[in-house]
Design a protein around this motif. Structure first.
Motif, short mmCIF file in Angstrom:
data_model
loop_
_atom_site.label_atom_id
_atom_site.label_comp_id
_atom_site.label_asym_id
_atom_site.label_seq_id
_atom_site.Cartn_x
_atom_site.Cartn_y
_atom_site.Cartn_z
N LEU A 1 7.69 7.89 9.56
CA LEU A 1 8.28 6.92 10.50
C LEU A 1 7.34 5.74 10.73
N ALA A 2 6.04 6.01 10.88
CA ALA A 2 5.09 4.93 11.12
C ALA A 2 5.02 3.99 9.93
N ARG A 3 5.31 4.49 8.75
CA ARG A 3 5.31 3.66 7.55
C ARG A 3 6.59 2.85 7.42
N GLY A 4 7.57 3.13 8.26
CA GLY A 4 8.77 2.29 8.28
C GLY A 4 10.04 2.94 7.80
N ALA A 5 10.04 4.26 7.59
CA ALA A 5 11.25 4.93 7.12
C ALA A 5 12.37 4.80 8.15
N ASN A 6 13.59 4.77 7.64
CA ASN A 6 14.78 4.69 8.48
C ASN A 6 14.96 6.02 9.23
N GLU B 1 23.54 14.40 2.68
CA GLU B 1 23.54 13.58 1.48
C GLU B 1 22.91 12.21 1.71
N SER B 2 22.98 11.70 2.94
CA SER B 2 22.42 10.38 3.24
C SER B 2 20.93 10.43 3.56
N GLY B 3 20.30 11.57 3.39
CA GLY B 3 18.88 11.71 3.68
C GLY B 3 18.00 10.92 2.73
N LEU B 4 16.74 10.77 3.10
CA LEU B 4 15.80 10.03 2.28
C LEU B 4 15.78 10.54 0.85
N ASP C 1 0.83 -1.20 0.00
CA ASP C 1 0.00 0.00 0.00
C ASP C 1 0.87 1.25 0.00
N VAL C 2 0.23 2.41 -0.18
CA VAL C 2 0.98 3.66 -0.28
C VAL C 2 0.32 4.72 0.60
N ILE C 3 1.12 5.74 0.94
CA ILE C 3 0.61 6.88 1.69
C ILE C 3 1.10 8.18 1.06
N THR C 4 0.34 9.24 1.32
CA THR C 4 0.85 10.59 1.08
C THR C 4 0.66 11.38 2.37
N SER C 5 1.50 12.39 2.54
CA SER C 5 1.58 13.07 3.83
C SER C 5 1.51 14.59 3.66
N THR C 6 1.77 15.29 4.74
CA THR C 6 1.60 16.73 4.82
C THR C 6 2.89 17.42 5.25
N HIS C 7 2.79 18.74 5.44
CA HIS C 7 3.92 19.49 5.98
C HIS C 7 4.27 19.01 7.39
N SER D 1 12.15 18.81 5.56
CA SER D 1 11.09 18.38 6.46
C SER D 1 9.76 18.17 5.76
N MET D 2 9.42 19.02 4.81
CA MET D 2 8.07 18.98 4.25
C MET D 2 7.93 18.17 2.97
N HIS D 3 9.00 17.48 2.53
CA HIS D 3 8.92 16.75 1.27
C HIS D 3 9.58 15.37 1.35
N ALA D 4 9.61 14.77 2.52
CA ALA D 4 10.24 13.46 2.68
C ALA D 4 9.46 12.39 1.92
N ALA D 5 10.19 11.52 1.23
CA ALA D 5 9.55 10.45 0.45
C ALA D 5 10.46 9.24 0.43
N ASP D 6 9.87 8.07 0.27
CA ASP D 6 10.62 6.83 0.07
C ASP D 6 9.71 5.88 -0.70
N PHE D 7 9.84 5.89 -2.02
CA PHE D 7 8.96 5.10 -2.86
C PHE D 7 9.09 3.60 -2.56
N SER D 8 10.25 3.15 -2.09
CA SER D 8 10.44 1.73 -1.80
C SER D 8 9.54 1.26 -0.67
N LEU D 9 9.08 2.20 0.16
CA LEU D 9 8.19 1.88 1.27
C LEU D 9 6.76 2.32 1.00
N GLY D 10 6.49 2.80 -0.21
CA GLY D 10 5.16 3.28 -0.52
C GLY D 10 4.87 4.66 0.02
#
Length: 316
Positions: free
Chosen positions: A67-72, A84-87, A54-60, A94-103
């Protein structure tokens, strides 16, 4: 999802945010953040109801969802610090974090915009024969945004498998919800024929139960559900308030809002030893995560335009 797992998530989000605020104060995080303190039960409950596909989208105000979706946590800390090691290699912040591998299709600074992205994504997956469900988070301030209402319309019309999660913390920045929203929040969704429910967002298990029902409905092909999760923002709308000292909420109101803490509500369901073990585990995880982030390099200014555009080339 066990009682302990839910507690681990709300505790992780709480302590991550508290540490992030300290990094704002020390200057490691530049520009500030929108703290998620007090709303952790919503992210924990909704994300626990989702499958890995499944996938999610988030807010500011999205760190808790990510984190609840499992991001490192190390990569999220690094993203907030512009490392450089950021998501997103320090480009999103802060307002545009994404990780497509986790949906995690991305947080979004535009109020209400992420709901249309989630609706489109869920529709696209369904068209390809997948049973993917999308959950999209937004605040009460988004209820007056046209993009959100358009998403309601298409989701209802086409029976899109999307869960609309309104985190009603009572304020759109400093505007009380009663001064901004005519009618009721659930009534907005119900007007489109979307089943709409109000849930106690301070209780992670109640959120999980409501989210599981909504996810099952979406996955079976019955379309969207709207969840209004009532909550209270314990801290500032943005850390800028720590200096500006705005006075739109009284001390009495804040204390009353803090009296129902999702971390304490879920923690009370564990034994003293179980809770202590989880707390220690979370602190060790975040100690390591912060160390990794702080030790990471800043991006090379010469590469400032990399990863920002779909096609490489000179900006014209």
């Amino acid at each position: 999802m066990t009682t302990t797992d839910l507690y681990r998530t709300v505790r992780l989000v709480r302590r991550f945010e508290e540490r992030a605020i300290e990094y704002v104060r020390s200057g490691e995080i530049v520009g500030g953040i929108h703290p998620y303190l007090g709303q952790e039960g919503i992210a924990a409950g909704v994300c626990a109801a989702l499958k890995d596909t499944d996938v999610i989208t988030s807010t500011h105000r999205g760190h808790g969802h990510v984190l609840a979706r499992g991001a490192n946590p190390a990569r999220l800390f690094a993203e907030l610090m512009g490392r450089e090691s950021g998501l997103n290699k320090g480009r999103g912040g802060s307002m545009h974090a994404a990780d497509f591998s986790l949906g995690i299709l991305g947080a979004n600074a535009i109020v209400g915009a992420a709901a249309s992205i989630a609706t489109g994504a869920a529709w696209g997956y369904r068209r390809r024969g997948r049973d993917t469900v999308a959950a999209t988070f937004f605040g009460d301030g988004a209820m007056n945004e046209g993009m959100l209402l358009e998403a309601f319309n298409l989701a209802a019309l086409w029976r899109v498998p999307v869960i609309f999660v309104c985190e009603n913390n009572g304020y759109a920045t400093t505007m009380p919800v009663d001064s901004a929203v005519a009618g009721s929040i659930t009534g907005r969704a119900a007007a489109f024929g979307i089943p709409a429910y109000t849930v106690d967002g301070q209780d992670p298990e109640l959120v999980l139960t409501a989210a599981e029902t909504a996810v099952d409905r979406a996955r079976s092909g019955d379309g969207p559900t709207f969840l209004e999760c009532t909550t209270y923002r314990f801290d500032a709308h943005h850390t800028f308030e720590h200096r500006a000292r705005l006075s739109y909420r009284s001390t009495e109101e804040i204390n009353a809002g803090r009296s129902r803490d999702p971390v304490e509500i879920q923690g009370a369901r564990l034994s003293v030893q179980q809770r202590a073990d989880v707390d220690s585990e979370v602190e060790s995880l975040l100690d390591a995560a912060a160390g990794i982030a702080l030790g990471s390099a800043h991006p090379d200014p010469a590469a400032a335009l990399e990863y920002l555009y779909a096609s490489p080339g000179v900006l014209r």
